[in-house]
Motif scaffolding. Structure first.
Motif, PDB file in Angstrom:
ATOM      1  N   ALA A 215      64.968  40.936   8.180  1.00 48.10           N
ATOM      2  CA  ALA A 215      65.651  40.014   7.267  1.00 48.10           C
ATOM      3  C   ALA A 215      64.923  38.685   7.178  1.00 48.10           C
ATOM      4  N   PRO A 216      64.846  38.109   5.995  1.00 45.37           N
ATOM      5  CA  PRO A 216      64.238  36.783   5.872  1.00 45.37           C
ATOM      6  C   PRO A 216      65.124  35.716   6.525  1.00 45.37           C
ATOM      7  N   TRP A 217      64.526  34.568   6.815  1.00 46.08           N
ATOM      8  CA  TRP A 217      65.283  33.430   7.326  1.00 46.08           C
ATOM      9  C   TRP A 217      66.204  32.937   6.209  1.00 46.08           C
ATOM     10  N   GLN A 218      67.396  32.548   6.557  1.00 45.33           N
ATOM     11  CA  GLN A 218      68.308  31.945   5.598  1.00 45.33           C
ATOM     12  C   GLN A 218      68.116  30.427   5.642  1.00 45.33           C
ATOM     13  N   PRO A 219      68.097  29.775   4.501  1.00 42.63           N
ATOM     14  CA  PRO A 219      67.950  28.315   4.496  1.00 42.63           C
ATOM     15  C   PRO A 219      69.095  27.644   5.260  1.00 42.63           C
ATOM     16  N   THR A 220      68.742  26.743   6.156  1.00 40.42           N
ATOM     17  CA  THR A 220      69.715  25.974   6.938  1.00 40.42           C
ATOM     18  C   THR A 220      69.162  24.566   7.149  1.00 40.42           C
ATOM     19  N   PRO A 221      70.024  23.620   7.524  1.00 41.63           N
ATOM     20  CA  PRO A 221      69.558  22.240   7.667  1.00 41.63           C
ATOM     21  C   PRO A 221      68.766  21.948   8.937  1.00 41.63           C
ATOM     22  N   TRP A 222      68.760  22.858   9.912  1.00 41.83           N
ATOM     23  CA  TRP A 222      68.035  22.594  11.151  1.00 41.83           C
ATOM     24  C   TRP A 222      67.488  23.888  11.747  1.00 41.83           C
ATOM     25  N   PHE A 223      66.523  23.729  12.641  1.00 40.67           N
ATOM     26  CA  PHE A 223      65.916  24.812  13.405  1.00 40.67           C
ATOM     27  C   PHE A 223      65.853  24.348  14.852  1.00 40.67           C
ATOM     28  N   ALA A 224      66.074  25.266  15.793  1.00 41.26           N
ATOM     29  CA  ALA A 224      66.021  24.902  17.211  1.00 41.26           C
ATOM     30  C   ALA A 224      65.381  26.023  18.022  1.00 41.26           C
ATOM     31  N   MET A 225      64.913  25.657  19.204  1.00 38.83           N
ATOM     32  CA  MET A 225      64.419  26.627  20.176  1.00 38.83           C
ATOM     33  C   MET A 225      65.040  26.294  21.517  1.00 38.83           C
ATOM     34  N   ARG A 226      65.555  27.326  22.150  1.00 41.14           N
ATOM     35  CA  ARG A 226      66.089  27.178  23.502  1.00 41.14           C
ATOM     36  C   ARG A 226      65.210  28.008  24.417  1.00 41.14           C
ATOM     37  N   PHE A 227      64.694  27.371  25.435  1.00 39.71           N
ATOM     38  CA  PHE A 227      63.845  28.047  26.410  1.00 39.71           C
ATOM     39  C   PHE A 227      64.692  28.316  27.641  1.00 39.71           C
ATOM     40  N   ILE A 228      64.786  29.584  28.027  1.00 42.48           N
ATOM     41  CA  ILE A 228      65.664  30.014  29.099  1.00 42.48           C
ATOM     42  C   ILE A 228      64.824  30.421  30.301  1.00 42.48           C
ATOM     43  N   GLY A 229      65.124  29.848  31.455  1.00 42.00           N
ATOM     44  CA  GLY A 229      64.375  30.132  32.675  1.00 42.00           C
ATOM     45  C   GLY A 229      64.485  28.959  33.617  1.00 42.00           C
ATOM     46  N   PRO A 230      63.505  28.812  34.511  1.00 44.02           N
ATOM     47  CA  PRO A 230      63.592  27.766  35.531  1.00 44.02           C
ATOM     48  C   PRO A 230      63.493  26.337  34.984  1.00 44.02           C
ATOM     49  N   ASN A 231      62.891  26.150  33.819  1.00 45.85           N
ATOM     50  CA  ASN A 231      62.736  24.811  33.228  1.00 45.85           C
ATOM     51  C   ASN A 231      63.382  24.785  31.845  1.00 45.85           C
ATOM     52  N   GLU A 232      64.662  25.090  31.783  1.00 39.99           N
ATOM     53  CA  GLU A 232      65.350  25.211  30.498  1.00 39.99           C
ATOM     54  C   GLU A 232      65.308  23.914  29.702  1.00 39.99           C
ATOM     55  N   ILE A 233      65.135  24.094  28.408  1.00 44.00           N
ATOM     56  CA  ILE A 233      65.134  22.967  27.477  1.00 44.00           C
ATOM     57  C   ILE A 233      65.525  23.510  26.106  1.00 44.00           C
ATOM     58  N   THR A 234      66.201  22.692  25.337  1.00 50.62           N
ATOM     59  CA  THR A 234      66.508  23.024  23.948  1.00 50.62           C
ATOM     60  C   THR A 234      65.968  21.898  23.085  1.00 50.62           C
ATOM     61  N   ILE A 235      65.246  22.266  22.051  1.00 51.77           N
ATOM     62  CA  ILE A 235      64.692  21.286  21.121  1.00 51.77           C
ATOM     63  C   ILE A 235      65.121  21.675  19.713  1.00 51.77           C
ATOM     64  N   SER A 236      65.240  20.695  18.831  1.00 49.45           N
ATOM     65  CA  SER A 236      65.646  21.008  17.462  1.00 49.45           C
ATOM     66  C   SER A 236      65.004  20.022  16.498  1.00 49.45           C
ATOM     67  N   THR A 237      65.000  20.426  15.221  1.00 47.24           N
ATOM     68  CA  THR A 237      64.429  19.583  14.182  1.00 47.24           C
ATOM     69  C   THR A 237      65.034  19.941  12.820  1.00 47.24           C
ATOM     70  N   PRO A 238      65.196  18.940  11.965  1.00 45.97           N
ATOM     71  CA  PRO A 238      65.533  19.229  10.574  1.00 45.97           C
ATOM     72  C   PRO A 238      64.265  19.344   9.722  1.00 45.97           C
TER      73      PRO A 238
END
Length: 142
Positions: free
Chosen positions: A56-79
């Motif tokens: 499926a293609p990406w649906q248009p949305t106002p933001w994108f984020a990445m969550r990294f799961i593991g010993p050094n977890e971090i979540t980053i996002s951007t519009p």
């Protein structure tokens, strides 16, 4: 049984992370769900991330984020993301990708997501290739 196993292995997508260093630094990975492609172009200087979904293609949305799961977890996002003309590829560009590279190198899984969709990216084997990518970008900066 052997034929079935060989056929399965040949039909499965390559799952290895791969860094290349010339002429532009790249880091790529293929999963059953998506193709991931990072670049660093020292002539701009600019980092890019492209995640191409296979179904499926990406649906248009106002933001994108990445969550990294593991010993050094971090979540980053951007519009500040953009979709390709067909919406199959989500693109992000920035002058720095330290958090993205840390997330890829020091965790077990990445979850790329919008408010409408998500793609799970296993990070098995990513760390040494992310380090090669970092070494390439450092060499380009000097």
């Amino acid at each position: 049984m052997r034929t079935l196993l060989i056929t399965f292995l040949l039909a499965s997508p390559a799952t290895a992370w791969e860094a290349t260093t010339t002429p532009i630094c790249t880091l790529t990975h293929e999963t059953a769900e998506a193709h991931i492609h990072l670049t660093y172009d020292p002539n701009k200087p600019l980092y890019t991330l492209a995640i191409t979904q296979k179904s499926a293609p990406w649906q248009p949305t106002p933001w994108f984020a990445m969550r990294f799961i593991g010993p050094n977890e971090i979540t980053i996002s951007t519009p500040e993301h953009a979709l390709s003309e067909s919406n199959q590829t989500l693109n992000v560009a920035d002058s720095g990708f330290g958090n993205v590279l840390d997330g890829l190198q020091y965790n077990a899984t990445a979850l790329a997501f919008t408010e409408a969709q998500s793609v799970t990216i296993p990070l098995d084997g990513a760390a040494p290739e992310v380090q090669k990518f970092r070494d390439c970008t450092a060499a380009q900066l000097s």
